[in-house]
Enzyme design. Structure first.
Site, PDB file in Angstrom:
ATOM      1  N   SER A  30       0.843  -1.209   0.000  1.00  0.00           N
ATOM      2  CA  SER A  30       0.000   0.000   0.000  1.00  0.00           C
ATOM      3  C   SER A  30       0.867   1.244   0.000  1.00  0.00           C
ATOM      4  O   SER A  30       1.975   1.245   0.553  1.00  0.00           O
ATOM      5  CB  SER A  30      -0.866  -0.009   1.263  1.00  0.00           C
ATOM      6  OG  SER A  30      -1.423   1.266   1.497  1.00  0.00           O
ATOM      7  N   TYR A  38      -0.644  -0.366  10.018  1.00  0.00           N
ATOM      8  CA  TYR A  38      -0.926  -1.053   8.751  1.00  0.00           C
ATOM      9  C   TYR A  38       0.245  -0.855   7.782  1.00  0.00           C
ATOM     10  O   TYR A  38       0.786  -1.822   7.219  1.00  0.00           O
ATOM     11  CB  TYR A  38      -2.218  -0.487   8.167  1.00  0.00           C
ATOM     12  CG  TYR A  38      -2.551  -0.909   6.766  1.00  0.00           C
ATOM     13  CD1 TYR A  38      -3.049  -2.176   6.504  1.00  0.00           C
ATOM     14  CD2 TYR A  38      -2.399  -0.024   5.692  1.00  0.00           C
ATOM     15  CE1 TYR A  38      -3.384  -2.562   5.209  1.00  0.00           C
ATOM     16  CE2 TYR A  38      -2.735  -0.393   4.405  1.00  0.00           C
ATOM     17  CZ  TYR A  38      -3.217  -1.665   4.166  1.00  0.00           C
ATOM     18  OH  TYR A  38      -3.545  -2.029   2.891  1.00  0.00           O
ATOM     19  N   LYS A  83       2.919  -3.702   6.443  1.00  0.00           N
ATOM     20  CA  LYS A  83       3.105  -3.944   5.007  1.00  0.00           C
ATOM     21  C   LYS A  83       4.574  -3.717   4.617  1.00  0.00           C
ATOM     22  O   LYS A  83       5.145  -4.479   3.832  1.00  0.00           O
ATOM     23  CB  LYS A  83       2.206  -2.998   4.196  1.00  0.00           C
ATOM     24  CG  LYS A  83       0.715  -3.339   4.239  1.00  0.00           C
ATOM     25  CD  LYS A  83       0.415  -4.579   3.423  1.00  0.00           C
ATOM     26  CE  LYS A  83      -1.084  -4.836   3.288  1.00  0.00           C
ATOM     27  NZ  LYS A  83      -1.366  -6.117   2.602  1.00  0.00           N
TER      28      LYS A  83
END
Lengths: 320, 320
Positions: free
Chosen positions: A122, A146, A150
């Site tokens: 992302s 998050y 990632k």
């Protein structure tokens, strides 16, 4: 060729599964079997090959090993805890986004056949104190758990690929808009809902101002890119297997005007501008301006304008 | 204040423990207790406070939790599988360098007291296709499993710090030279041994040519930096808690001439130039030129010239 989609019940996984069902092939090689795995029961597409579905918790290493045991030529790993939820539930995010990814990487390695492994990272790996535009060699600097999870998985994906354990391709997704369905726990959820809900006749709340600048990609072009990711030659990818997908950067107010041009005044009137500090704290840390040179050179695609995103939603996804 | 050094039996851990024993304080706060943990029995320094030693395998989560259970104000996490060994034994490197680090991070988080946590990363997080000089915002692009595992841990360290789970400081160490003791399994081992062995009257083998360019820091300055790392104010560190320590970049041939200036012709005559492709495959992927602006602004230190490194070895470490 055998294809596995982990996260096959999610929004992108479902669209990818249906697209592969229609195509029947990847890179000119016919698909012989497709397995869709998720914590929910994935929808089964029409396809000229058998499709199986599998309940899978990727934190369960033995279950992941079992899913891959029959072999795979292309593994899509799309499963994740999204940004808002990973911020609220740190342990769950770490377990799924990093440890679960390692389970997938290890199972792919255990095959010993160097399968292609397409991983969705992302643009949330970027943020904070790094210069814009983001270049392919700009440091990852995530400002959410998050993004950090990632980013950690990305480091391993490139290393597993360098070692020949699998042939990884990590795509840093821009925010996908317009997502179909319901709002989710992603902090970016409003970036779809302020268009989707009004286009379906409902009101929607916008937690940031009209000057908010961000980078977007439509679901249709994202799925095309997921397929391209399994077709690109390994040699062309270089040492770092992770890179930003091309998106387009827009001001929110200009996106609203694009909706007006495509769908008239009525949907625009259904947007309620209601600042929300907790959402702003997350999304204002994200970066907006990118130079996705590597992805463009590799042939990945983007939308021409946000009118595309509106039209694709009306053609592919609207529910009314 | 309570100090824990994980990896307290290693070269840097031992020097740090002895330096803290001599100082008795960090940042003006007296040390009340120091725990040294390692898979080997750490040497116990003279100190004006109690020092305990602990056998610890950081892959054993319960053991790590137990070590930290009595609390800590400053935790040094220096334990690692070095580059050559992590390349040869992938699973062991992943277990120690990433999973073991996560055990340390989780145990520090479980304290609920936001201890300072100083983590030694490495310039091996850089490499390959990124532009030089390396800036603070240049992408990590490790070309070894060691570097990839350190890079993944870095992503988590900054995130745990952002969330207030602990107050992390991740130092990317240049290659430490001249290391005392014996050659180890690090691919960079020769960068000390070709000076150390000749200075101690023994011959040593150099696997790369005299034009090899690389970035170095002496053990003495490195230990000073480890202490500074526990003294810097959190506010000064910014969002990314990991940064390259300042080193100096030298051509190997110039380092040999520095040794000649300090120690005469005899040691130089003991270097055997013997190209080794497997070592070259690792170390030629590392980056040599750095602009460590952040670390210098924070007050971290480096050697003035490689003559310093030679002299510090003769003063601190030579065995004959």
């Amino acid at each position: 060729m055998r294809v596995i989609i982990i996260g096959g019940g999610g929004m992108l996984g479902r669209k990818l599964a249906f697209a592969l069902g229609r195509r029947g092939e990847i890179g000119g090689r016919a698909i012989s079997h497709m397995a869709l795995a998720d914590i929910v029961d994935p929808a089964i597409p029409e396809a000229p090959f058998p499709v199986t579905t599998h309940r899978l918790d990727i934190t369960d290493k033995a279950a992941v090993d079992g899913l891959l045991a029959e072999g795979a030529d292309v593994i899509y790993h799309l499963a994740a805890i999204v940004s808002g939820q990973a911020e609220a539930e740190f342990d769950l995010g770490l377990a799924i986004n990093l440890m679960g990814s390692i389970n997938v990487f290890e199972a792919a390695r255990a095959l010993g056949t160097t399968p292609k492994l397409v991983f969705t990272s992302s643009n949330a790996v970027y943020g904070g104190e790094i210069p814009e535009p983001i270049e392919d060699w700009t440091a990852l600097n995530p400002q959410t758990s998050y993004g950090a999870q990632k980013a950690a998985a990305e480091m391993l994906l490139s290393d597993y690929s360098r070692r020949g354990f699998f042939d990884g391709r990590g795509l840093r997704l821009p925010t996908i808009s317009i997502r179909p369905g319901k709002p989710n726990k992603a902090a970016s959820s409003f970036m779809s809902s302020i268009f989707r809900e009004p286009l379906q006749g409902d009101e929607a709340f916008c937690p940031v101002g009209s000057d908010y600048l961000h980078c977007y990609l439509s679901p249709r072009r994202c799925v095309e890119n997921l397929i391209i990711a399994a077709e690109v030659e390994a040699e062309a990818l270089g040492q770092n297997r992770c890179f930003a997908l091309p998106g387009r950067t827009y001001r929110l107010g200009d996106m609203v005007e694009a909706m007006r041009r495509v769908a008239g005044d009525a949907p625009v009137g259904l947007i309620r501008w209601q600042p929300d500090r907790s959402i702003q704290n997350i999304v204002l840390g994200w970066k907006a301006r990118f130079n996705p040179a590597k992805a463009l050179a590799l042939g990945f695609v983007r939308d021409d304008s946000f009118e595309d995103n509106i039209r694709f939603f009306l053609e592919d996804d609207i529910e009314r």
